[in-house]
Design a protein around this motif. Structure first.
Motif, PDB file in Angstrom:
ATOM      1  N   ASN A 133       0.858  -1.188   0.000  1.00  0.00           N
ATOM      2  CA  ASN A 133       0.000   0.000   0.000  1.00  0.00           C
ATOM      3  C   ASN A 133       0.895   1.239   0.000  1.00  0.00           C
ATOM      4  N   HIS A 189      -7.234   4.744   3.347  1.00  0.00           N
ATOM      5  CA  HIS A 189      -7.025   4.296   1.973  1.00  0.00           C
ATOM      6  C   HIS A 189      -8.055   3.247   1.558  1.00  0.00           C
ATOM      7  N   ASP A 241       0.262   4.279  -0.777  1.00  0.00           N
ATOM      8  CA  ASP A 241      -0.342   5.483  -0.211  1.00  0.00           C
ATOM      9  C   ASP A 241       0.013   5.625   1.269  1.00  0.00           C
TER      10      ASP A 241
END
Length: 411
Positions: free
Chosen positions: A60, A169, A62
């Motif tokens: 991930n 997210h 982000d």
């Protein structure tokens, strides 16, 4: 590889990885948390559970970019001497040990909501210890206040802690909407936290007096020019968060702008970034994806009831338990697969964030922030498991009950 064989291998790797990252280093395999997670990620690929391409997709980015951006901003605040200055101001303005406890809790919680709780504890603990020693006060109540308040304060925003970043997210909940729902939880949690610690340490605080400590070196002066630059840019970053801009790149853009405005060599700043934490989370994403890819978390989703209140309460206590058994980030990555099956997924995301964060106060091992505080103060005081738990358990139960009730009332 047959599906059944793949499932067993994935579960075995996940179990071994969890055992390594959750316990103390073993003599046979003395790995720290990032190294253990990295080993698990490599095993997931080497065993064929994940392809290299699937492992890359599992990360991930982000969350990693958001963490990096917030760490860089915190690093510039540290270079400006903000944390030293803030700790010193708290001591001089407190007046009484009881008020010092309150001011420390508010500072810890507020900074953790805006930065990252682990980073705040890492930077504040040595300073708080110096301040408390200088004032010749008992350390334990203030160390507990720092750790528990950092955890509670971090629940308020999507940038307060790593699990909230992941939830932001995965859920798509905006920064403003999340903060509107969880800030009251943090405020009430702090009230409860102060009441528990104030009552629990009433005898110790009643006889304590803040004294001057001339023998202790003076705290460095705040670099006001750098601090103003960082504060202005950070204000713009928060405005961007509230406006709905992309959280990771808004934070990273703010950090890059501060680099330009500071006009300083960036090597000292980059050295202050916790790269070990970034590696840990990147590898952990791969390990958890290896388990999720088998479909086992979805197939064995627990029955948490049919109505919204029942689901909320059951998810709350399951999250508290799961966060203390499996750690909060792995639990969030697994529980995130269950959200579509709930009556009110948005509420359940908020409950998951609240419960996994407040669960960190249950025991000394409940969160990284707790361990940072205790380890950083080890040269002055040894905090035992039950020294922490006798306050952490009632704080966790009371704040979690209040938090779930508040989230349900807000629907």
């Amino acid at each position: 590889m047959m599906q059944g064989e793949r499932e067993w291998i994935a579960v075995a790797i996940f179990a071994v990885t969890y055992a390594l990252i959750s316990g103390r280093r073993l003599k046979v395999l003395p790995l720290n948390r990032p190294a253990a997670a990295l080993l698990g990620a490599v095993l997931m690929v080497a065993s064929g559970v994940l392809t290299p391409e699937a492992a890359y997709r599992a990360v991930n980015y982000d969350t990693l970019v958001l963490l990096l951006g917030m760490m860089l901003i915190a690093a510039y605040l540290q270079l400006a001497g903000f944390f030293e200055w803030a700790a010193d101001q708290i001591l001089h303005r407190a007046g009484t040990p009881q008020r010092l406890l309150l001011y420390l809790m508010l500072t810890s919680a507020g900074l953790s909501a805006l930065l990252v709780n682990d980073t705040v504890c890492l930077l504040l603990t040595p300073l708080v210890v110096a301040v408390i020693v200088r004032g010749r006060l008992p350390l334990l109540p203030y160390l507990l206040a720092l750790a528990t308040s950092a955890n509670i304060g971090s629940v308020a925003t999507l940038v307060g802690n790593p699990q909230n970043m992941i939830i932001g997210h995965l859920s798509g909940i905006s920064f403003a909407r999340f903060a509107a729902a969880l800030t009251p939880v943090a405020v009430v949690g702090l009230v409860i936290n102060y009441a528990v610690l104030r009552v629990g340490f009433r005898k110790v605080l009643a006889v304590a007096r803040i004294e001057s400590g001339d023998s202790v070196a003076t705290v460095p002066v705040l670099d006001r020019r750098l601090f103003v630059k960082v504060a202005v840019v950070f204000g713009l970053v928060l405005t961007g968060f509230l406006a709905g801009l992309n959280l990771p790149w808004t934070a990273l853009a703010g950090a890059a702008l501060i680099m330009v405005l500071a006009r300083r060599d960036t090597h000292p700043v980059l050295k202050l970034v916790d790269w070990h934490l970034l590696v840990f989370f990147a590898a952990l994403f791969v390990v958890v994806e290896g388990l999720n890819g088998t479909g086992l978390p979805e197939r064995f989703r627990p029955d948490l009831g049919a109505s919204v209140p029942t689901q909320a309460w059951n998810l709350t206590w399951l999250s508290v338990l799961g966060s203390n058994i499996f750690s909060n980030v792995p639990f969030v990555l697994v529980a995130g697969r269950w959200m579509s099956g709930f009556v009110n997924p948005d509420l359940m995301w908020q409950v998951l964030a609240m419960a996994t964060t407040l669960a960190g106060n249950l025991t000394l091992l409940g969160s990284v922030a707790n361990l940072i505080v205790v380890e950083s103060a080890r040269g002055h005081i040894e905090v035992g498991f039950w020294d922490y738990a006798k306050f952490g358990i009632p704080i966790t139960i009371a704040t979690t009950l209040a938090g779930t009730a508040l989230l349900l009332l807000g629907q």
